[in-house]
Write a protein that holds these residues in place. Structure first.
Motif, short mmCIF file in Angstrom:
data_model
loop_
_atom_site.label_atom_id
_atom_site.label_comp_id
_atom_site.label_asym_id
_atom_site.label_seq_id
_atom_site.Cartn_x
_atom_site.Cartn_y
_atom_site.Cartn_z
N ARG A 94 -10.53 -10.95 -21.30
CA ARG A 94 -10.36 -9.88 -20.32
C ARG A 94 -11.42 -8.78 -20.43
O ARG A 94 -11.68 -8.08 -19.45
CB ARG A 94 -8.97 -9.28 -20.46
CG ARG A 94 -7.89 -10.31 -20.16
CD ARG A 94 -6.52 -9.75 -20.26
NE ARG A 94 -6.30 -8.86 -19.14
CZ ARG A 94 -5.30 -7.99 -19.07
NH1 ARG A 94 -4.45 -7.91 -20.06
NH2 ARG A 94 -5.15 -7.22 -18.02
N GLU A 95 -12.03 -8.63 -21.60
CA GLU A 95 -12.95 -7.52 -21.83
C GLU A 95 -14.42 -7.92 -21.92
O GLU A 95 -15.25 -7.12 -22.27
CB GLU A 95 -12.57 -6.79 -23.13
CG GLU A 95 -11.18 -6.21 -23.14
CD GLU A 95 -10.99 -5.12 -22.10
OE1 GLU A 95 -11.96 -4.39 -21.79
OE2 GLU A 95 -9.87 -5.01 -21.58
N LYS A 96 -14.76 -9.17 -21.62
CA LYS A 96 -16.11 -9.66 -21.85
C LYS A 96 -17.10 -9.32 -20.74
O LYS A 96 -18.30 -9.47 -20.92
CB LYS A 96 -16.08 -11.19 -22.01
CG LYS A 96 -15.72 -11.92 -20.74
CD LYS A 96 -15.68 -13.39 -20.92
CE LYS A 96 -15.22 -13.99 -19.61
NZ LYS A 96 -15.68 -15.29 -19.38
N GLN A 97 -16.62 -8.84 -19.61
CA GLN A 97 -17.47 -8.69 -18.43
C GLN A 97 -18.65 -7.75 -18.65
O GLN A 97 -19.78 -8.06 -18.23
CB GLN A 97 -16.63 -8.21 -17.24
CG GLN A 97 -17.31 -8.42 -15.91
CD GLN A 97 -17.65 -9.88 -15.64
OE1 GLN A 97 -16.80 -10.75 -15.82
NE2 GLN A 97 -18.86 -10.14 -15.23
N SER A 98 -18.45 -6.63 -19.32
CA SER A 98 -19.56 -5.68 -19.52
C SER A 98 -20.66 -6.30 -20.39
O SER A 98 -21.84 -6.13 -20.10
CB SER A 98 -19.04 -4.39 -20.16
OG SER A 98 -18.46 -4.67 -21.42
N LEU A 99 -20.26 -7.03 -21.41
CA LEU A 99 -21.24 -7.69 -22.28
C LEU A 99 -21.98 -8.79 -21.53
O LEU A 99 -23.20 -8.91 -21.64
CB LEU A 99 -20.54 -8.25 -23.52
CG LEU A 99 -21.42 -8.97 -24.53
CD1 LEU A 99 -22.45 -8.02 -25.11
CD2 LEU A 99 -20.58 -9.58 -25.64
N GLU A 100 -21.25 -9.57 -20.76
CA GLU A 100 -21.88 -10.64 -19.98
C GLU A 100 -22.88 -10.09 -18.98
O GLU A 100 -23.97 -10.63 -18.83
CB GLU A 100 -20.82 -11.46 -19.23
CG GLU A 100 -20.24 -12.58 -20.04
CD GLU A 100 -19.38 -13.50 -19.21
OE1 GLU A 100 -18.94 -13.13 -18.10
OE2 GLU A 100 -19.15 -14.62 -19.67
N ASP A 101 -22.51 -9.01 -18.29
CA ASP A 101 -23.41 -8.41 -17.30
C ASP A 101 -24.71 -7.95 -17.95
O ASP A 101 -25.80 -8.19 -17.43
CB ASP A 101 -22.73 -7.24 -16.59
CG ASP A 101 -21.59 -7.68 -15.69
OD1 ASP A 101 -21.52 -8.89 -15.34
OD2 ASP A 101 -20.74 -6.82 -15.35
N LEU A 102 -24.60 -7.28 -19.10
CA LEU A 102 -25.78 -6.79 -19.80
C LEU A 102 -26.67 -7.93 -20.25
O LEU A 102 -27.89 -7.90 -20.07
CB LEU A 102 -25.37 -5.93 -21.01
CG LEU A 102 -26.52 -5.45 -21.87
CD1 LEU A 102 -27.30 -4.35 -21.14
CD2 LEU A 102 -26.03 -4.97 -23.19
N LEU A 103 -26.08 -8.97 -20.84
CA LEU A 103 -26.87 -10.10 -21.34
C LEU A 103 -27.53 -10.87 -20.20
O LEU A 103 -28.67 -11.33 -20.34
CB LEU A 103 -26.01 -11.02 -22.19
CG LEU A 103 -25.54 -10.43 -23.52
CD1 LEU A 103 -24.55 -11.35 -24.20
CD2 LEU A 103 -26.70 -10.13 -24.43
#
Length: 130
Positions: free
Chosen positions: A78-87
């Motif tokens: 549920r919380e991975k979106q910010s990390l995925e967007d940056l990478l």
């Protein structure tokens, strides 16, 4: 749609060994994350791969370790979106090991709060190095 399938699982023993030797570490109680940027790796379908760990020293019973890892996996999904967007923006791939280091099993909201804190710290570290 927030999926967290098998492709997110880190299986390479070499990479896991390198993570503990050369990787950087961040802490947010009760979690510790070791992370390492993968270099010269062909771009895979996922921006990061992760190993979730609940030590046998803290949880003697397998069903307790499995429960903790299942909780961490759901919170991470549920919380991975910010990390995925940056990478994806930086066109990088990351390897992660997340270790649960508390003797008691925390409730879902408390674990969610610490994963959020950990993800925000990780994102700020990665943006500073870029």
């Amino acid at each position: 749609m927030q999926k967290f399938g098998k492709s997110y699982k880190l299986c390479s023993r070499k990479t896991i060994g390198r993570l503990f030797k050369e990787g950087k570490r961040l802490r947010a109680f009760p979690l510790t994350v070791y992370y390492l940027e993968n270099e010269s790796v062909p771009v895979q379908q996922v921006p990061f791969q992760v190993v979730l760990s609940a030590p046998k020293r803290q949880f003697k019973r397998a069903h307790d370790r499995n429960y903790v890892k299942r909780l961490m996996k759901e919170v991470l999904r549920r919380e991975k979106q910010s990390l995925e967007d940056l990478l994806n923006q930086q066109e990088k791939q990351l390897s992660l090991v997340i270790v649960y280091s508390c003797k008691e099993i925390l409730a879902y909201p408390e674990l969610e709060k610490s994963v959020r804190k950990l993800m925000s710290r990780l994102v700020t570290k990665l943006t500073m190095t870029a």
